[in-house]
Design a protein around this motif. Structure first.
Motif, mmCIF file in Angstrom:
data_model
loop_
_atom_site.group_PDB
_atom_site.id
_atom_site.type_symbol
_atom_site.label_atom_id
_atom_site.label_comp_id
_atom_site.label_asym_id
_atom_site.label_seq_id
_atom_site.Cartn_x
_atom_site.Cartn_y
_atom_site.Cartn_z
ATOM 1 N N ARG A 153 0.831 -1.205 0.000
ATOM 2 C CA ARG A 153 0.000 0.000 0.000
ATOM 3 C C ARG A 153 0.864 1.253 0.000
ATOM 4 O O ARG A 153 0.566 2.226 -0.711
ATOM 5 C CB ARG A 153 -0.919 -0.002 1.221
ATOM 6 N N THR A 154 1.945 1.240 0.771
ATOM 7 C CA THR A 154 2.860 2.383 0.803
ATOM 8 C C THR A 154 3.490 2.598 -0.572
ATOM 9 O O THR A 154 3.640 3.746 -1.021
ATOM 10 C CB THR A 154 3.960 2.152 1.855
ATOM 11 N N ILE A 155 3.856 1.511 -1.233
ATOM 12 C CA ILE A 155 4.420 1.618 -2.588
ATOM 13 C C ILE A 155 3.416 2.281 -3.521
ATOM 14 O O ILE A 155 3.753 3.199 -4.279
ATOM 15 C CB ILE A 155 4.799 0.226 -3.119
ATOM 16 N N ASN A 156 2.161 1.834 -3.462
ATOM 17 C CA ASN A 156 1.129 2.393 -4.333
ATOM 18 C C ASN A 156 0.934 3.883 -4.086
ATOM 19 O O ASN A 156 0.787 4.672 -5.032
ATOM 20 C CB ASN A 156 -0.193 1.653 -4.121
ATOM 21 N N GLN A 157 0.910 4.269 -2.826
ATOM 22 C CA GLN A 157 0.723 5.681 -2.490
ATOM 23 C C GLN A 157 1.866 6.532 -3.026
ATOM 24 O O GLN A 157 1.652 7.645 -3.531
ATOM 25 C CB GLN A 157 0.599 5.838 -0.969
ATOM 26 N N LYS A 158 3.087 6.019 -2.941
ATOM 27 C CA LYS A 158 4.236 6.762 -3.448
ATOM 28 C C LYS A 158 4.237 6.832 -4.969
ATOM 29 O O LYS A 158 4.612 7.859 -5.553
ATOM 30 C CB LYS A 158 5.536 6.131 -2.930
ATOM 31 N N VAL A 159 3.829 5.736 -5.614
ATOM 32 C CA VAL A 159 3.750 5.748 -7.077
ATOM 33 C C VAL A 159 2.720 6.768 -7.539
ATOM 34 O O VAL A 159 2.948 7.520 -8.502
ATOM 35 C CB VAL A 159 3.404 4.343 -7.615
ATOM 36 N N LEU A 160 1.591 6.837 -6.859
ATOM 37 C CA LEU A 160 0.566 7.817 -7.209
ATOM 38 C C LEU A 160 1.091 9.244 -7.090
ATOM 39 O O LEU A 160 0.740 10.115 -7.892
ATOM 40 C CB LEU A 160 -0.664 7.641 -6.309
ATOM 41 N N ARG A 161 1.929 9.482 -6.099
ATOM 42 C CA ARG A 161 2.465 10.842 -5.886
ATOM 43 C C ARG A 161 3.565 11.196 -6.865
ATOM 44 O O ARG A 161 3.686 12.351 -7.267
ATOM 45 C CB ARG A 161 2.986 10.989 -4.448
ATOM 46 N N HIS A 162 4.398 10.223 -7.238
ATOM 47 C CA HIS A 162 5.618 10.541 -7.982
ATOM 48 C C HIS A 162 5.625 10.060 -9.435
ATOM 49 O O HIS A 162 6.556 10.394 -10.164
ATOM 50 C CB HIS A 162 6.824 9.927 -7.259
ATOM 51 N N ALA A 163 4.643 9.308 -9.860
ATOM 52 C CA ALA A 163 4.643 8.765 -11.222
ATOM 53 C C ALA A 163 4.615 9.890 -12.257
ATOM 54 O O ALA A 163 3.916 10.892 -12.073
ATOM 55 C CB ALA A 163 3.457 7.845 -11.428
ATOM 56 N N PRO A 164 5.353 9.744 -13.347
ATOM 57 C CA PRO A 164 5.377 10.766 -14.393
ATOM 58 C C PRO A 164 4.262 10.588 -15.416
ATOM 59 O O PRO A 164 4.279 11.230 -16.469
ATOM 60 C CB PRO A 164 6.747 10.544 -15.036
ATOM 61 N N CYS A 165 3.305 9.705 -15.139
ATOM 62 C CA CYS A 165 2.255 9.416 -16.113
ATOM 63 C C CYS A 165 0.995 8.974 -15.372
ATOM 64 O O CYS A 165 0.923 9.019 -14.148
ATOM 65 C CB CYS A 165 2.718 8.321 -17.075
ATOM 66 N N THR A 166 0.012 8.545 -16.116
ATOM 67 C CA THR A 166 -1.230 8.032 -15.554
ATOM 68 C C THR A 166 -0.969 6.740 -14.785
ATOM 69 O O THR A 166 -0.111 5.949 -15.162
ATOM 70 C CB THR A 166 -2.244 7.774 -16.687
ATOM 71 N N VAL A 167 -1.723 6.538 -13.688
ATOM 72 C CA VAL A 167 -1.572 5.338 -12.857
ATOM 73 C C VAL A 167 -2.934 4.677 -12.679
ATOM 74 O O VAL A 167 -3.937 5.354 -12.442
ATOM 75 C CB VAL A 167 -0.984 5.678 -11.473
ATOM 76 N N GLY A 168 -2.960 3.354 -12.807
ATOM 77 C CA GLY A 168 -4.167 2.594 -12.533
ATOM 78 C C GLY A 168 -3.904 1.566 -11.452
ATOM 79 O O GLY A 168 -2.938 0.801 -11.541
ATOM 80 N N ILE A 169 -4.720 1.570 -10.399
ATOM 81 C CA ILE A 169 -4.607 0.561 -9.338
ATOM 82 C C ILE A 169 -5.643 -0.526 -9.601
ATOM 83 O O ILE A 169 -6.838 -0.254 -9.708
ATOM 84 C CB ILE A 169 -4.820 1.178 -7.949
ATOM 85 N N LEU A 170 -5.168 -1.759 -9.718
ATOM 86 C CA LEU A 170 -6.037 -2.896 -10.045
ATOM 87 C C LEU A 170 -6.445 -3.643 -8.783
ATOM 88 O O LEU A 170 -5.595 -4.190 -8.082
ATOM 89 C CB LEU A 170 -5.322 -3.845 -11.002
ATOM 90 N N ILE A 171 -7.746 -3.627 -8.496
ATOM 91 C CA ILE A 171 -8.301 -4.465 -7.434
ATOM 92 C C ILE A 171 -8.766 -5.741 -8.117
ATOM 93 O O ILE A 171 -9.836 -5.781 -8.733
ATOM 94 C CB ILE A 171 -9.451 -3.778 -6.691
ATOM 95 N N ASP A 172 -7.965 -6.771 -8.039
ATOM 96 C CA ASP A 172 -8.164 -7.995 -8.812
ATOM 97 C C ASP A 172 -8.984 -8.983 -7.990
ATOM 98 O O ASP A 172 -8.466 -9.642 -7.092
ATOM 99 C CB ASP A 172 -6.799 -8.587 -9.185
#
Length: 375
Positions: A153-172
């Motif tokens: 979850r921490t990784i996802n939160q950081k990716v959302l903040r720092h990603a240089p592009c669109t981000v999609g979180i998959l609830i599989d």
């Protein structure tokens, strides 16, 4: 040339889509491969997919390696996912053999606190359009959602903040969708895949437009039946009454109203273009739902939860729409928004997978540089 991501909503739907799908293990690979297959449904809109296996290491220098490549000081198989890595490779090879779609593989071995840097740097180096990352919870056999690892979850939160592009979180969720196909059947036969009913939930705003732009890339696959569900408020005046924010100055009210009007204009323009291109031509189904508040929205979502194998929705803002008023009160994971959090919760009881999309927020510096380049 410097990498400047342009939101999917502003891209030509027939342009190349460069996607980076991240996995921590084999669990989410089948669903991500299914999405990749759908994106490859049109020869006019090529997709270039990358699969990044995120491997946690401790006490060793991190490393980004290509498929089957290793370094002398990191030769231990356990440092590269061990059996998980082999299982992922087998599924990807099988997928490529059956579909003809080549999935580029990368292993990112890093400490848990710096994994997000590998993801974001990799996206920039590969000029990625969208990053797909798995949610930190998974659904058990009894239908309950369980946390796989809080660090994810921490990784996802950081990716959302720092990603240089669109981000999609998959609830599989897997069940009732395309997830178990590879594992249960031992193969990926495109001819045997069931028709997938996918709904795009549109409440308005930049993230919902981005979600719809991504969904439009799936339309041309013959096994995908896409439905756009647009939620409308019973009264436009409820926007101001429903705002969950402290207003202390008249200027703030004016700025909020202007921002809302600007977003509405952008929504109308984008929806009109989408309607003419896909709905009017019979490629996409379209329906409207009129609701007064968050409670009505929840009731509508409960009625449709078993009709679709996947929901696609934008992350959205917090407390700015009457359509979701009150839904934030029981929100557990703000990183997937109020609607995404509801669809992912155990209490909601949906077995449909969910993809929550966030468009990249350009910094003031990036906006200035883009404007300067145009001038």
């Amino acid at each position: 040339m410097a990498y400047r991501h342009m939101g999917l909503e502003r891209q030509n739907p027939d342009s190349e889509l460069r996607m980076l799908a991240c996995v921590h293990g084999p669990r989410h690979v089948p669903t991500l491969l299914g999405i990749t297959a759908w994106l490859s449904g049109s020869c006019k809109a090529p997709v270039t997919p990358y699969l990044m296996h995120l491997v946690e290491i401790t006490g060793k220098e991190r490393s980004n390696l290509l498929y089957h490549q290793k370094e002398d000081d990191l030769s231990d198989d356990e440092c590269f996912g061990g059996n998980d890595g082999m299982e992922i490779n087998q599924m990807v090879d099988m997928f490529t053999s059956e579909t003809g779609v080549h999935m580029n593989q990368i292993t990112a071995a890093s400490t848990l606190s710096t994994v997000y840097e590998d993801v974001c740097n990799g996206a920039e180096d590969l000029t990625i359009s969208i990053i797909l990352i798995p949610f930190h919870k998974y659904m058990r056999i009894d239908g309950k959602m369980e946390c796989a690892k809080e660090g994810i979850r921490t990784i996802n939160q950081k990716v959302l903040r720092h990603a240089p592009c669109t981000v999609g979180i998959l609830i599989d969720k897997g069940f009732g969708a395309f997830g178990p196909t590879l594992q249960a059947m031992g193969s990926f036969d495109a001819q045997q895949q069931p028709c997938q009913m996918i709904a795009v939930l549109f409440f308005g705003g930049v993230d919902d437009r981005e979600a719809l732009a991504f969904a439009s890339r799936l339309v041309m696959h013959p096994d995908v039946k896409l439905t756009l569900v647009r939620f409308l408020s019973t009264s436009t005046n409820e926007y101001i009454n429903g705002m969950e924010m402290a207003i202390t100055k008249d200027e703030e009210v004016l700025m909020t109203i202007q921002s809302h009007q600007s977003e509405n204009d952008a929504d109308q323009e984008f929806l009109a273009s989408f309607y003419n291109r896909y709905v009017a031509t019979g490629k996409v189904n379209y329906t409207e739902m009129t609701v007064a508040n968050g409670a009505d929205t929840v009731a509508v979502l409960r009625e449709m939860k078993d009709k679709y194998s996947m929901f696609i929705v934008g992350k959205g803002g917090r407390g700015l729409s009457p359509l979701t008023v009150g839904m934030n009160d029981w929100e557990e994971c703000p990183e997937i928004g109020a609607v995404g959090d509801l669809l992912a919760s155990s209490d909601f009881g949906a077995t449909s997978s969910v993809l929550v999309v966030q468009q990249h927020r350009r910094t003031k510096k990036e906006r200035f540089e883009d404007e300067f380049m145009v001038m």
